[in-house]
Design an enzyme around this catalytic site. Structure first.
Site, PDB file in Angstrom:
ATOM      1  N   SER A 144      20.577  29.306   3.745  1.00  4.89           N
ATOM      2  CA  SER A 144      19.564  28.557   4.504  1.00  4.89           C
ATOM      3  C   SER A 144      19.762  28.808   5.994  1.00  4.89           C
ATOM      4  O   SER A 144      20.872  29.135   6.430  1.00  4.89           O
ATOM      5  CB  SER A 144      19.727  27.058   4.232  1.00  4.89           C
ATOM      6  OG  SER A 144      18.914  26.299   5.095  1.00  4.89           O
ATOM      7  N   TYR A 157      24.430  18.976   4.289  1.00  2.00           N
ATOM      8  CA  TYR A 157      23.840  20.217   3.762  1.00  2.00           C
ATOM      9  C   TYR A 157      24.288  21.464   4.554  1.00  2.00           C
ATOM     10  O   TYR A 157      24.665  22.475   3.935  1.00  2.00           O
ATOM     11  CB  TYR A 157      22.324  20.035   3.772  1.00  2.00           C
ATOM     12  CG  TYR A 157      21.477  21.128   3.216  1.00  2.00           C
ATOM     13  CD1 TYR A 157      21.363  21.349   1.835  1.00  2.00           C
ATOM     14  CD2 TYR A 157      20.713  21.958   4.057  1.00  2.00           C
ATOM     15  CE1 TYR A 157      20.527  22.339   1.330  1.00  2.00           C
ATOM     16  CE2 TYR A 157      19.885  22.940   3.558  1.00  2.00           C
ATOM     17  CZ  TYR A 157      19.793  23.134   2.198  1.00  2.00           C
ATOM     18  OH  TYR A 157      18.964  24.116   1.704  1.00  2.00           O
TER      19      TYR A 157
HETATM   20  P1  NAP Z   1      13.353  23.365  -5.774  1.00  2.00           P
HETATM   21  O1  NAP Z   1      11.872  23.561  -5.721  1.00  2.00           O
HETATM   22  O2  NAP Z   1      13.886  21.978  -5.925  1.00  2.00           O
HETATM   23  O3  NAP Z   1      13.973  24.285  -6.900  1.00  2.00           O
HETATM   24  C1  NAP Z   1      15.340  24.235  -7.169  1.00  2.00           C
HETATM   25  C2  NAP Z   1      15.550  24.316  -8.671  1.00  2.00           C
HETATM   26  O4  NAP Z   1      16.981  24.276  -8.895  1.00  2.00           O
HETATM   27  C3  NAP Z   1      14.932  23.133  -9.422  1.00  2.00           C
HETATM   28  O5  NAP Z   1      14.340  23.553 -10.639  1.00  2.00           O
HETATM   29  C4  NAP Z   1      16.161  22.254  -9.692  1.00  2.00           C
HETATM   30  O6  NAP Z   1      16.042  21.441 -10.854  1.00  2.00           O
HETATM   31  C5  NAP Z   1      17.244  23.300  -9.883  1.00  2.00           C
HETATM   32  N1  NAP Z   1      18.555  22.721  -9.679  1.00  2.00           N
HETATM   33  C6  NAP Z   1      18.924  21.812  -8.739  1.00  2.00           C
HETATM   34  N2  NAP Z   1      20.208  21.495  -8.887  1.00  2.00           N
HETATM   35  C7  NAP Z   1      20.664  22.194  -9.938  1.00  2.00           C
HETATM   36  C8  NAP Z   1      21.910  22.280 -10.590  1.00  2.00           C
HETATM   37  N3  NAP Z   1      22.939  21.526 -10.194  1.00  2.00           N
HETATM   38  N4  NAP Z   1      22.045  23.105 -11.643  1.00  2.00           N
HETATM   39  C9  NAP Z   1      20.996  23.843 -12.077  1.00  2.00           C
HETATM   40  N5  NAP Z   1      19.783  23.791 -11.511  1.00  2.00           N
HETATM   41  C10 NAP Z   1      19.605  22.986 -10.451  1.00  2.00           C
HETATM   42  O7  NAP Z   1      14.032  23.945  -4.439  1.00  2.00           O
HETATM   43  P2  NAP Z   1      13.668  25.194  -3.493  1.00  2.00           P
HETATM   44  O8  NAP Z   1      13.079  24.628  -2.250  1.00  2.00           O
HETATM   45  O9  NAP Z   1      12.974  26.257  -4.235  1.00  2.00           O
HETATM   46  O10 NAP Z   1      15.148  25.646  -3.100  1.00  2.00           O
HETATM   47  C11 NAP Z   1      15.811  26.715  -3.755  1.00  2.00           C
HETATM   48  C12 NAP Z   1      17.010  27.140  -2.925  1.00  2.00           C
HETATM   49  O11 NAP Z   1      16.578  27.553  -1.636  1.00  2.00           O
HETATM   50  C13 NAP Z   1      18.044  26.032  -2.699  1.00  2.00           C
HETATM   51  O12 NAP Z   1      19.327  26.578  -2.759  1.00  2.00           O
HETATM   52  C14 NAP Z   1      17.728  25.554  -1.287  1.00  2.00           C
HETATM   53  O13 NAP Z   1      18.864  25.003  -0.669  1.00  2.00           O
HETATM   54  C15 NAP Z   1      17.311  26.862  -0.645  1.00  2.00           C
HETATM   55  N6  NAP Z   1      16.455  26.705   0.538  1.00  2.00           N
HETATM   56  C16 NAP Z   1      15.228  26.151   0.450  1.00  2.00           C
HETATM   57  C17 NAP Z   1      14.443  26.037   1.589  1.00  2.00           C
HETATM   58  C18 NAP Z   1      13.068  25.432   1.575  1.00  2.00           C
HETATM   59  O14 NAP Z   1      12.527  25.158   2.664  1.00  2.00           O
HETATM   60  N7  NAP Z   1      12.453  25.228   0.423  1.00  2.00           N
HETATM   61  C19 NAP Z   1      14.935  26.494   2.817  1.00  2.00           C
HETATM   62  C20 NAP Z   1      16.206  27.045   2.860  1.00  2.00           C
HETATM   63  C21 NAP Z   1      16.968  27.155   1.717  1.00  2.00           C
HETATM   64  P3  NAP Z   1      15.468  19.938 -10.682  1.00  2.00           P
HETATM   65  O15 NAP Z   1      14.028  20.106 -10.252  1.00  2.00           O
HETATM   66  O16 NAP Z   1      15.651  19.336 -12.032  1.00  2.00           O
HETATM   67  O17 NAP Z   1      16.309  19.301  -9.604  1.00  2.00           O
END
Ligand code: NAP
Length: 259
Positions: A144, A157
């Site tokens: 991130s 975080y």
């Molecule tokens: P998201 O839409 O919440 O998708 C994350 C997925 O991972 C969800 O299906 C979630 O399941 C699953 N998950 C969460 N905890 C888990 C665990 N302990 N074991 C297995 N699966 C798990 O999030 P996203 O925004 O796409 O984020 C994905 C990654 O990108 C993360 O690492 C986040 O930190 C990083 N990121 C995101 C952003 C952003 O702006 N979106 C920016 C920088 C970095 P549940 O739905 O059941 O929780």
């Protein structure tokens, strides 16, 4: 036309939603067979069926919390049984834990570090033995901008995401001479279900969405597919001399000192 991941086998964590889902869709279109791991069993089951139908690739759903090391070992063994091997590992499962440091509960600290950092290590250590035996493997960790810059109010975080970039660099060097590359991607704000949940929690979601877009040099928030294309490049043989590094995908926002 040559597909960029033709014949490759990829395991993607957090594949049931957001960035992980976009990576899975793109990788399937580019010829990879997939193992899709997520905590959300329904989401990942339905998604695997849809991807198999749409892209005609093998898609194996796996249900696990990345914090459960024993379960992760089982899931990776299942993936190798089904696909034959794992060439590519994308660690995308992650959680936002944004707290005031002084009132932070121990359970929140643990969850943040366990999912965002230790969970990634569980997955890499489950994939490494077979990758090392093959002398081939590409790992991409989704870190991130919080791993580079500090946004007040987002503790702890950034601690986990700084650690994840450190893990990436460290393991990239550790295994470079044995055919394994480890890189990370640092997205800025990307419009995913997690980002939508965060916006919805703000006092004025529409105003916060506009404020976030205005902070970005291009005046728009990123899309999951824009992260997926970077993951595709880093996970492919096109990036074979890129190792132990991090790629920022934030529209340039983190280069601004003060607006
Ligand atoms: P998201 O839409 O919440 O998708 C994350 C997925 O991972 C969800 O299906 C979630 O399941 C699953 N998950 C969460 N905890 C888990 C665990 N302990 N074991 C297995 N699966 C798990 O999030 P996203 O925004 O796409 O984020 C994905 C990654 O990108 C993360 O690492 C986040 O930190 C990083 N990121 C995101 C952003 C952003 O702006 N979106 C920016 C920088 C970095 P549940 O739905 O059941 O929780």
């Amino acid at each position: 036309m040559t597909l960029r991941l033709e014949g490759k086998k990829a395991l993607i964590t957090g594949a049931g939603s957001g960035i992980g889902g976009a990576i899975a869709e793109l990788f399937a279109r580019e010829g990879a067979d997939l193992a899709l791991l997520d905590m959300d069993a329904d989401a990942v089951d339905q998604f695997a069926l849809k991807l198999e139908a749409d892209a005609g690739r093998r898609c194996v759903p796996l249900h696990a919390d990345v914090t459960d090391a024993a379960r992760i070992q089982d899931c990776f063994a299942q993936a190798i049984d089904a696909l034959g091997r794992i060439d590519i590992l994308i660690n995308c499962a992650g959680v936002n834990v944004f707290r005031d440091p002084l009132t932070l509960q121990a359970a929140d600290w643990d969850r943040c570090l366990d999912v965002n950092l230790r969970g990634v290590w569980h997955c890499i250590s489950a994939a490494l033995p077979s990758m090392l035996a093959a002398g081939y493997g590409h790992v991409v960790n989704i870190a991130s901008v919080h791993g580079h810059k500090i946004i007040p109010g987002s503790f702890p975080y950034p601690v986990a995401k700084h650690g994840l970039i450190g893990l990436t660099r460290s393991l990239g060097i550790e295994y470079a001479s044995r055919g394994i590359r480890v890189n990370s991607i640092s997205p800025g704000l990307i419009m995913t279900p997690a980002a939508e949940r965060w916006l919805a929690s703000c006092p004025d979601p529409a105003a916060e969405r506009q404020r976030q877009a205005d902070l970005l040099p291009g005046k728009r928030i990123g899309e999951p597919s824009e992260v997926a294309y970077a993951a595709l490049f880093l996970a492919s043989d096109e990036a074979r001399f890129i190792n132990a590094t991090d790629l920022l995908i934030d529209g340039g926002r983190s280069q601004i000192y003060h607006d």
